[in-house]
Write a protein that holds these residues in place. Sequence first.
Motif, PDB file in Angstrom:
ATOM      1  N   ILE A  48      51.622  67.981  36.543  1.00 36.03           N
ATOM      2  CA  ILE A  48      52.814  68.843  37.633  1.00 36.03           C
ATOM      3  C   ILE A  48      53.933  68.513  38.046  1.00 36.03           C
ATOM      4  CG2 ILE A  48      51.866  70.197  40.064  1.00 36.03           C
ATOM      5  CD1 ILE A  48      49.304  69.704  39.567  1.00 36.03           C
ATOM      6  N   GLY A  49      53.978  68.074  38.723  1.00 34.08           N
ATOM      7  CA  GLY A  49      55.021  67.366  38.694  1.00 34.08           C
ATOM      8  C   GLY A  49      55.639  68.225  39.995  1.00 34.08           C
ATOM      9  N   THR A  50      57.213  67.344  40.716  1.00 35.68           N
ATOM     10  CA  THR A  50      57.371  67.908  41.873  1.00 35.68           C
ATOM     11  C   THR A  50      57.331  69.433  42.232  1.00 35.68           C
ATOM     12  OG1 THR A  50      58.510  66.193  41.977  1.00 35.68           O
ATOM     13  CG2 THR A  50      59.282  67.364  43.685  1.00 35.68           C
ATOM     14  N   ASN A  51      56.774  69.536  43.211  1.00 34.02           N
ATOM     15  CA  ASN A  51      56.810  71.407  43.231  1.00 34.02           C
ATOM     16  C   ASN A  51      56.544  72.036  42.257  1.00 34.02           C
ATOM     17  OD1 ASN A  51      57.638  71.021  46.344  1.00 34.02           O
ATOM     18  ND2 ASN A  51      59.934  70.734  45.518  1.00 34.02           N
ATOM     19  N   GLY A  52      55.483  71.615  40.800  1.00 38.01           N
ATOM     20  CA  GLY A  52      54.880  71.620  40.065  1.00 38.01           C
ATOM     21  C   GLY A  52      56.399  72.227  38.975  1.00 38.01           C
ATOM     22  N   ASP A  53      57.213  71.666  38.849  1.00 36.47           N
ATOM     23  CA  ASP A  53      58.465  71.674  38.050  1.00 36.47           C
ATOM     24  C   ASP A  53      57.476  71.577  36.691  1.00 36.47           C
ATOM     25  OD1 ASP A  53      59.934  72.396  39.647  1.00 36.47           O
ATOM     26  OD2 ASP A  53      61.219  70.339  40.219  1.00 36.47           O
ATOM     27  N   ASN A  54      56.893  70.173  36.405  1.00 32.30           N
ATOM     28  CA  ASN A  54      56.432  69.730  35.288  1.00 32.30           C
ATOM     29  C   ASN A  54      55.894  70.469  34.429  1.00 32.30           C
ATOM     30  OD1 ASN A  54      57.921  67.663  35.365  1.00 32.30           O
ATOM     31  ND2 ASN A  54      56.558  66.360  35.413  1.00 32.30           N
ATOM     32  N   LEU A  55      54.781  71.214  35.527  1.00 25.53           N
ATOM     33  CA  LEU A  55      54.214  72.649  34.821  1.00 25.53           C
ATOM     34  C   LEU A  55      54.527  73.580  34.700  1.00 25.53           C
ATOM     35  CD1 LEU A  55      50.824  73.690  34.785  1.00 25.53           C
ATOM     36  CD2 LEU A  55      51.415  74.150  36.905  1.00 25.53           C
ATOM     37  N   LYS A  56      55.782  74.224  34.987  1.00 25.91           N
ATOM     38  CA  LYS A  56      56.227  75.398  34.655  1.00 25.91           C
ATOM     39  C   LYS A  56      56.921  74.576  33.054  1.00 25.91           C
ATOM     40  CE  LYS A  56      57.689  75.866  39.367  1.00 25.91           C
ATOM     41  NZ  LYS A  56      58.650  76.137  40.912  1.00 25.91           N
ATOM     42  N   PHE A  76      50.378  84.586  29.552  1.00 23.94           N
ATOM     43  CA  PHE A  76      49.153  83.203  30.130  1.00 23.94           C
ATOM     44  C   PHE A  76      49.731  82.915  31.211  1.00 23.94           C
ATOM     45  CE2 PHE A  76      51.523  81.620  26.269  1.00 23.94           C
ATOM     46  CZ  PHE A  76      51.712  80.648  27.609  1.00 23.94           C
ATOM     47  N   SER A  77      48.914  82.193  32.120  1.00 16.86           N
ATOM     48  CA  SER A  77      49.626  81.094  32.676  1.00 16.86           C
ATOM     49  C   SER A  77      48.127  79.641  32.332  1.00 16.86           C
ATOM     50  CB  SER A  77      49.126  81.497  34.017  1.00 16.86           C
ATOM     51  OG  SER A  77      49.381  81.020  34.736  1.00 16.86           O
ATOM     52  N   LEU A  78      49.463  78.722  33.053  1.00 13.60           N
ATOM     53  CA  LEU A  78      49.014  77.522  32.369  1.00 13.60           C
ATOM     54  C   LEU A  78      48.930  77.365  34.201  1.00 13.60           C
ATOM     55  CD1 LEU A  78      50.367  75.514  29.676  1.00 13.60           C
ATOM     56  CD2 LEU A  78      48.313  76.724  29.201  1.00 13.60           C
ATOM     57  N   ASP A  79      47.582  75.567  34.569  1.00 13.90           N
ATOM     58  CA  ASP A  79      46.855  75.610  35.333  1.00 13.90           C
ATOM     59  C   ASP A  79      46.848  74.013  35.225  1.00 13.90           C
ATOM     60  OD1 ASP A  79      47.271  74.918  38.518  1.00 13.90           O
ATOM     61  OD2 ASP A  79      45.576  76.629  38.967  1.00 13.90           O
ATOM     62  N   VAL A  80      46.711  73.423  36.287  1.00 13.12           N
ATOM     63  CA  VAL A  80      46.285  71.910  35.671  1.00 13.12           C
ATOM     64  C   VAL A  80      45.244  71.557  37.557  1.00 13.12           C
ATOM     65  CG1 VAL A  80      46.760  69.755  36.172  1.00 13.12           C
ATOM     66  CG2 VAL A  80      48.247  71.268  34.912  1.00 13.12           C
ATOM     67  N   ASN A  81      44.040  71.024  37.302  1.00  9.66           N
ATOM     68  CA  ASN A  81      43.072  71.239  38.715  1.00  9.66           C
ATOM     69  C   ASN A  81      43.335  71.951  39.381  1.00  9.66           C
ATOM     70  OD1 ASN A  81      43.387  68.980  37.176  1.00  9.66           O
ATOM     71  ND2 ASN A  81      43.507  67.085  38.421  1.00  9.66           N
ATOM     72  N   ASN A  82      43.782  73.430  39.160  1.00 10.26           N
ATOM     73  CA  ASN A  82      43.580  74.574  39.733  1.00 10.26           C
ATOM     74  C   ASN A  82      45.008  74.939  40.725  1.00 10.26           C
ATOM     75  OD1 ASN A  82      41.429  76.144  38.906  1.00 10.26           O
ATOM     76  ND2 ASN A  82      40.719  74.654  39.569  1.00 10.26           N
ATOM     77  N   TYR A  83      45.767  73.864  40.326  1.00  5.68           N
ATOM     78  CA  TYR A  83      46.981  73.142  41.517  1.00  5.68           C
ATOM     79  C   TYR A  83      47.485  74.825  41.739  1.00  5.68           C
ATOM     80  CZ  TYR A  83      51.750  72.963  42.888  1.00  5.68           C
ATOM     81  OH  TYR A  83      53.401  72.743  43.168  1.00  5.68           O
ATOM     82  N   ARG A  84      47.936  75.632  40.439  1.00  9.72           N
ATOM     83  CA  ARG A  84      48.744  76.825  40.240  1.00  9.72           C
ATOM     84  C   ARG A  84      47.663  77.599  41.764  1.00  9.72           C
ATOM     85  NH1 ARG A  84      51.552  78.851  36.374  1.00  9.72           N
ATOM     86  NH2 ARG A  84      53.237  77.282  36.701  1.00  9.72           N
ATOM     87  N   GLU A  89      47.880  80.654  47.002  1.00  8.12           N
ATOM     88  CA  GLU A  89      46.387  80.895  48.134  1.00  8.12           C
ATOM     89  C   GLU A  89      47.004  80.074  49.072  1.00  8.12           C
ATOM     90  OE1 GLU A  89      44.014  82.487  50.633  1.00  8.12           O
ATOM     91  OE2 GLU A  89      43.963  83.673  48.837  1.00  8.12           O
ATOM     92  N   PHE A  90      47.697  79.068  49.063  1.00  5.19           N
ATOM     93  CA  PHE A  90      48.070  78.880  50.287  1.00  5.19           C
ATOM     94  C   PHE A  90      49.327  79.457  51.217  1.00  5.19           C
ATOM     95  CE2 PHE A  90      52.005  75.869  51.572  1.00  5.19           C
ATOM     96  CZ  PHE A  90      51.493  75.855  53.014  1.00  5.19           C
ATOM     97  N   ILE A  91      50.257  79.939  50.351  1.00  4.82           N
ATOM     98  CA  ILE A  91      51.594  81.205  49.879  1.00  4.82           C
ATOM     99  C   ILE A  91      50.815  82.619  50.999  1.00  4.82           C
ATOM    100  CG2 ILE A  91      53.258  82.169  48.820  1.00  4.82           C
ATOM    101  CD1 ILE A  91      53.487  79.553  47.051  1.00  4.82           C
ATOM    102  N   ARG A  92      49.721  82.238  50.308  1.00  2.00           N
ATOM    103  CA  ARG A  92      48.933  83.386  51.025  1.00  2.00           C
ATOM    104  C   ARG A  92      48.667  83.507  52.892  1.00  2.00           C
ATOM    105  NH1 ARG A  92      45.638  85.407  45.894  1.00  2.00           N
ATOM    106  NH2 ARG A  92      47.201  87.140  44.257  1.00  2.00           N
ATOM    107  N   GLU A  93      48.307  81.668  52.711  1.00  3.93           N
ATOM    108  CA  GLU A  93      47.562  82.347  54.214  1.00  3.93           C
ATOM    109  C   GLU A  93      49.287  82.056  55.128  1.00  3.93           C
ATOM    110  OE1 GLU A  93      44.957  78.665  56.193  1.00  3.93           O
ATOM    111  OE2 GLU A  93      44.621  78.947  54.135  1.00  3.93           O
ATOM    112  N   MET A  94      49.735  81.627  54.436  1.00  6.25           N
ATOM    113  CA  MET A  94      51.354  80.926  55.225  1.00  6.25           C
ATOM    114  C   MET A  94      51.852  82.609  55.592  1.00  6.25           C
ATOM    115  SD  MET A  94      54.233  78.651  53.930  1.00  6.25           S
ATOM    116  CE  MET A  94      55.009  79.673  52.692  1.00  6.25           C
ATOM    117  N   ALA A  95      51.649  82.958  54.425  1.00  4.97           N
ATOM    118  CA  ALA A  95      52.020  84.371  54.843  1.00  4.97           C
ATOM    119  C   ALA A  95      51.777  85.234  56.356  1.00  4.97           C
ATOM    120  CB  ALA A  95      52.658  85.138  53.877  1.00  4.97           C
ATOM    121  N   ARG A  96      51.050  84.953  56.088  1.00 10.01           N
ATOM    122  CA  ARG A  96      49.427  85.816  57.294  1.00 10.01           C
ATOM    123  C   ARG A  96      49.994  85.562  58.568  1.00 10.01           C
ATOM    124  NH1 ARG A  96      46.072  85.819  53.307  1.00 10.01           N
ATOM    125  NH2 ARG A  96      44.819  84.221  53.655  1.00 10.01           N
TER     126      ARG A  96
END
Length: 151
Positions: A48-56, A76-84, A89-96
Amino acid sequence: MDYQDEIKNIISGILYFFNIEYSLDIKRDESVDTLIFNISTSESGLLIGTNGDNLKALQLLVKSMIFKKNKYLQEFSLDVNNYRRDRIEFIREMARNFANKAEFTKKPVILQPMSSFERRIVHLEIMARGGAVTTESAGEGYNRCVVIKLI
């Protein structure tokens, strides 16, 4: 070999090279018609790396290899341990929550700087929510953020 198997083989090769034990789960996200390859591993921090940089970077590498091999690219999309997934979901909740704050205080709320992908999630969440608030992006480069304000 089908497209899904090619992606699996590339992911397997990369993870084998780094000697990472993993399992791979593949799901289709019908809402955006995308295959999601979720890598489950105890070494998620490395992938995953810092802020998901390695995953990107990992996703970009896999997409580049697929495109070079096939000259076409299905989304397609890659994810690691459902991080993305969890981050979205965290960003959506924060926005609300910040939309509620903007409505209550009647003052604009400036969110922390985010990637374009994350800003898009905020814009879409506020648009879907409706109500008395709207969003706009402000700033430049790495300091670009979302402002939630009254209409």
